[in-house]
Design a protein around this motif. Sequence first.
Motif, PDB file in Angstrom:
ATOM      1  N   CYS A 156      -6.025   7.120   1.480  1.00 11.96           N
ATOM      2  CA  CYS A 156      -7.445   7.007   0.916  1.00 11.96           C
ATOM      3  C   CYS A 156      -8.211   5.975   1.983  1.00 11.96           C
ATOM      4  CB  CYS A 156      -7.502   6.384  -0.268  1.00 11.96           C
ATOM      5  SG  CYS A 156      -7.116   7.560  -1.699  1.00 11.96           S
ATOM      6  N   SER A 157      -7.390   5.148   2.661  1.00 11.89           N
ATOM      7  CA  SER A 157      -7.782   4.067   3.592  1.00 11.89           C
ATOM      8  C   SER A 157      -8.280   4.910   4.855  1.00 11.89           C
ATOM      9  CB  SER A 157      -6.880   2.941   3.954  1.00 11.89           C
ATOM     10  OG  SER A 157      -7.058   2.241   4.938  1.00 11.89           O
ATOM     11  N   VAL A 158      -7.578   5.813   5.322  1.00 14.22           N
ATOM     12  CA  VAL A 158      -7.680   6.773   6.526  1.00 14.22           C
ATOM     13  C   VAL A 158      -9.286   7.458   6.194  1.00 14.22           C
ATOM     14  CG1 VAL A 158      -7.130   8.726   7.986  1.00 14.22           C
ATOM     15  CG2 VAL A 158      -5.494   6.981   7.172  1.00 14.22           C
ATOM     16  N   MET A 209       0.843  -1.120  -0.088  1.00 12.24           N
ATOM     17  CA  MET A 209      -0.051  -0.099   0.044  1.00 12.24           C
ATOM     18  C   MET A 209       0.993   1.290  -0.025  1.00 12.24           C
ATOM     19  SD  MET A 209      -3.251   0.803   2.448  1.00 12.24           S
ATOM     20  CE  MET A 209      -2.504   0.520   3.937  1.00 12.24           C
ATOM     21  N   ASN A 210       0.627   2.010  -0.853  1.00 12.86           N
ATOM     22  CA  ASN A 210       1.822   3.255  -1.324  1.00 12.86           C
ATOM     23  C   ASN A 210       1.061   4.319  -0.338  1.00 12.86           C
ATOM     24  OD1 ASN A 210      -0.418   4.417  -2.685  1.00 12.86           O
ATOM     25  ND2 ASN A 210       0.435   3.800  -4.632  1.00 12.86           N
ATOM     26  N   THR A 211       1.752   5.630  -0.174  1.00 10.89           N
ATOM     27  CA  THR A 211       1.147   6.598   0.696  1.00 10.89           C
ATOM     28  C   THR A 211      -0.471   7.032   0.161  1.00 10.89           C
ATOM     29  OG1 THR A 211       3.376   7.415   0.759  1.00 10.89           O
ATOM     30  CG2 THR A 211       1.771   8.941   1.487  1.00 10.89           C
ATOM     31  N   TYR A 212      -0.549   7.295  -1.095  1.00 11.22           N
ATOM     32  CA  TYR A 212      -1.905   7.596  -1.443  1.00 11.22           C
ATOM     33  C   TYR A 212      -2.815   6.748  -0.894  1.00 11.22           C
ATOM     34  CZ  TYR A 212      -5.674   9.199  -4.579  1.00 11.22           C
ATOM     35  OH  TYR A 212      -6.776   9.648  -4.846  1.00 11.22           O
ATOM     36  N   GLU A 213      -2.499   5.334  -1.360  1.00 14.46           N
ATOM     37  CA  GLU A 213      -3.687   4.558  -0.981  1.00 14.46           C
ATOM     38  C   GLU A 213      -3.904   4.449   0.465  1.00 14.46           C
ATOM     39  OE1 GLU A 213      -2.467   1.249  -4.486  1.00 14.46           O
ATOM     40  OE2 GLU A 213      -1.652   1.061  -2.778  1.00 14.46           O
ATOM     41  N   PHE A 250     -11.318  14.831   4.107  1.00 17.51           N
ATOM     42  CA  PHE A 250     -10.975  15.537   3.110  1.00 17.51           C
ATOM     43  C   PHE A 250      -9.375  15.451   2.867  1.00 17.51           C
ATOM     44  CE2 PHE A 250     -14.731  18.407   2.811  1.00 17.51           C
ATOM     45  CZ  PHE A 250     -15.328  17.373   2.106  1.00 17.51           C
ATOM     46  N   PHE A 251      -8.666  15.342   1.847  1.00 15.56           N
ATOM     47  CA  PHE A 251      -7.281  15.770   1.704  1.00 15.56           C
ATOM     48  C   PHE A 251      -7.338  17.288   2.080  1.00 15.56           C
ATOM     49  CE2 PHE A 251      -5.397  12.084  -0.840  1.00 15.56           C
ATOM     50  CZ  PHE A 251      -5.896  11.122  -0.039  1.00 15.56           C
ATOM     51  N   ALA A 252      -6.293  18.098   2.630  1.00 16.17           N
ATOM     52  CA  ALA A 252      -6.126  19.229   2.816  1.00 16.17           C
ATOM     53  C   ALA A 252      -4.851  19.986   2.425  1.00 16.17           C
ATOM     54  CB  ALA A 252      -6.316  19.718   4.248  1.00 16.17           C
ATOM     55  N   GLY A 253      -5.008  21.100   2.082  1.00 17.82           N
ATOM     56  CA  GLY A 253      -3.855  22.073   2.026  1.00 17.82           C
ATOM     57  C   GLY A 253      -2.739  21.750   0.922  1.00 17.82           C
ATOM     58  N   GLY A 254      -1.500  21.584   1.161  1.00 19.01           N
ATOM     59  CA  GLY A 254      -0.421  21.474   0.374  1.00 19.01           C
ATOM     60  C   GLY A 254      -0.309  20.343  -0.712  1.00 19.01           C
ATOM     61  N   TRP A 255      -1.114  19.193  -0.330  1.00 14.57           N
ATOM     62  CA  TRP A 255      -1.369  18.087  -1.212  1.00 14.57           C
ATOM     63  C   TRP A 255      -2.256  18.400  -2.203  1.00 14.57           C
ATOM     64  CZ3 TRP A 255      -4.802  15.099  -3.686  1.00 14.57           C
ATOM     65  CH2 TRP A 255      -4.533  14.162  -4.424  1.00 14.57           C
ATOM     66  N   PHE A 300      -9.730  21.681  -0.240  1.00 15.57           N
ATOM     67  CA  PHE A 300      -9.935  20.150   0.189  1.00 15.57           C
ATOM     68  C   PHE A 300     -10.387  19.471  -0.955  1.00 15.57           C
ATOM     69  CE2 PHE A 300     -11.388  23.033   3.640  1.00 15.57           C
ATOM     70  CZ  PHE A 300     -10.457  22.720   4.630  1.00 15.57           C
ATOM     71  N   TYR A 301      -9.941  18.207  -0.999  1.00 12.91           N
ATOM     72  CA  TYR A 301     -10.094  16.973  -2.008  1.00 12.91           C
ATOM     73  C   TYR A 301     -10.629  15.912  -1.386  1.00 12.91           C
ATOM     74  CZ  TYR A 301      -9.268  14.327  -6.151  1.00 12.91           C
ATOM     75  OH  TYR A 301      -9.447  13.567  -7.395  1.00 12.91           O
ATOM     76  N   ASP A 302     -11.639  15.334  -1.912  1.00 12.60           N
ATOM     77  CA  ASP A 302     -12.183  14.057  -1.627  1.00 12.60           C
ATOM     78  C   ASP A 302     -11.715  13.078  -2.568  1.00 12.60           C
ATOM     79  OD1 ASP A 302     -13.607  11.667  -1.230  1.00 12.60           O
ATOM     80  OD2 ASP A 302     -15.463  12.676  -0.561  1.00 12.60           O
ATOM     81  N   PRO A 303     -10.716  12.100  -2.305  1.00 12.31           N
ATOM     82  CA  PRO A 303     -10.178  11.471  -3.136  1.00 12.31           C
ATOM     83  C   PRO A 303     -11.029  10.164  -3.603  1.00 12.31           C
ATOM     84  CG  PRO A 303      -9.311  10.806  -0.977  1.00 12.31           C
ATOM     85  CD  PRO A 303     -10.050  11.980  -0.809  1.00 12.31           C
ATOM     86  N   LEU A 304     -12.058   9.764  -2.863  1.00 10.14           N
ATOM     87  CA  LEU A 304     -12.875   8.728  -3.014  1.00 10.14           C
ATOM     88  C   LEU A 304     -14.046   9.122  -4.407  1.00 10.14           C
ATOM     89  CD1 LEU A 304     -13.377   7.324   0.533  1.00 10.14           C
ATOM     90  CD2 LEU A 304     -11.740   6.861  -1.050  1.00 10.14           C
ATOM     91  N   THR A 305     -14.600  10.499  -4.075  1.00  8.40           N
ATOM     92  CA  THR A 305     -15.291  10.952  -5.248  1.00  8.40           C
ATOM     93  C   THR A 305     -14.694  11.645  -6.126  1.00  8.40           C
ATOM     94  OG1 THR A 305     -16.080  12.905  -3.797  1.00  8.40           O
ATOM     95  CG2 THR A 305     -17.227  10.850  -3.361  1.00  8.40           C
ATOM     96  N   GLU A 306     -13.288  12.077  -5.752  1.00 11.00           N
ATOM     97  CA  GLU A 306     -12.642  12.812  -6.723  1.00 11.00           C
ATOM     98  C   GLU A 306     -13.289  14.296  -6.944  1.00 11.00           C
ATOM     99  OE1 GLU A 306     -12.132  10.782 -10.440  1.00 11.00           O
ATOM    100  OE2 GLU A 306     -10.542   9.392  -9.521  1.00 11.00           O
ATOM    101  N   THR A 307     -13.737  14.885  -5.775  1.00 12.62           N
ATOM    102  CA  THR A 307     -14.267  16.345  -5.613  1.00 12.62           C
ATOM    103  C   THR A 307     -13.330  17.360  -5.083  1.00 12.62           C
ATOM    104  OG1 THR A 307     -16.530  15.180  -5.493  1.00 12.62           O
ATOM    105  CG2 THR A 307     -16.247  17.609  -4.993  1.00 12.62           C
TER     106      THR A 307
END
Length: 412
Positions: free
Chosen positions: A8-10, A1-5, A22-27, A117-124
């Motif tokens: 996403c699990s979290v 499992m890489n960092t992104y995966e 959501f993912f936040a900020g710099g990423w 912010f970014y939701d990696p599961l819905t790509e929003t």
Amino acid sequence: MNTYEAACSVIQKLKNKGHIAFFAGGWVRDFLMDHTSDDIDIATDANVETVQSIFEKTIPVGIQFGIVIVVEGKHHFEVATFRKDCGYEDGRRPIGIEKASPEEDASRRDFTINGMFYDPLTETLYDYTKGQEDIQNKAIRAIGNPHQRFIEDRLRMIRAARYACRFSFTIEPKTKEAIIAHANSLFPAVAIERVWQEFSKMSRFGKFDAFLLKLHKLHLLQTIFESLKDTSYEEIQKRLKPLQSFPENAPVLAKVLELFPNFSLDDKMELCSYLKLSNEDRTFLKYYEKVMSTYAKSGDSAHSVEPIDWAYLYADEKFSLCLKMAVAHLPKEERSDTLSNHENKKLSLENAIVRIQDKKPLVTSKHLMSEGIIPGQSMGKLLKEAERISINEKIDDPNDIILKLKKSPFWP
């Protein structure tokens, strides 16, 4: 499992418990700019206690600010509760926090490009600060009132310069005006260690000369280094020109020292103390200074540099790096020949260099004791002279070296 995966699990585990995450900020900023990044921070409406109950392993790093580290597999993620800050009292940290909506959380962040912010599961993408627009316009803009943002956290002024230089963006006028207005209030609110961290981060992305020049234009460089208070922009530009030819892995300290061409070693050591640098940095400085002074002497007919001096410098693994920084001060047409000359000289001293690195001199105390020399100060001088003779005169036989020693003024 890489960092992104793992990240996403979290997000998925928080969502499974009915929370927003959501993912936040710099990423998010780097993602929109097509820059790869494994530095993922997560924002959620779950409070710290809830986050700790959901995940098997967590590390409490900023509970008072609603922050906890979540360990997922081998990966660590900073998970923060959406919050509003309840005022600042020291120009660096909030005195308290309140739970907030994602939009309110975005509004208390530093710059628009970091407020998404970014939701990696819905790509929003959730962009409450028009950060995407500022990325397209290549602008660094404080969120809300720039004066308020910098009063809250004065380190943000240096971060603005770092982002502008790293991404080749422009600091928008009101944000720039606010930085200049508050530049002289950087200290004591911000610890010098935090300033140095910003310098180190910028150094990894190149354009370090542009960063220092930007700090000067914003009146921050003069605040950080008071001795530059009356130094013009043009003079700073001139001093930093060699940085354009510095090797990529040049230490931050070596780059900063270009600002102070007339500093003595004592002055430079005082600078290390001011910046609260490590012993490793101080050791590097002493060696770099020795390389620079030896190099300067080698071009001065009034001073001779013996082979033994070069052999000891060549024996250090940092020599190649330091030499490249030294020749960066030469005209371009002279650099290649200088590097080539040192490579040849180093090859000619290879046996001596290996002995120095292995700490195995040709003449030892045992040799001298067999000749009746008693251990002490006199023996120490003789051992040094033996080393000098063996390297300078390229003599590899201990007996021949001792014969030479007996004719020297050091022999009792």
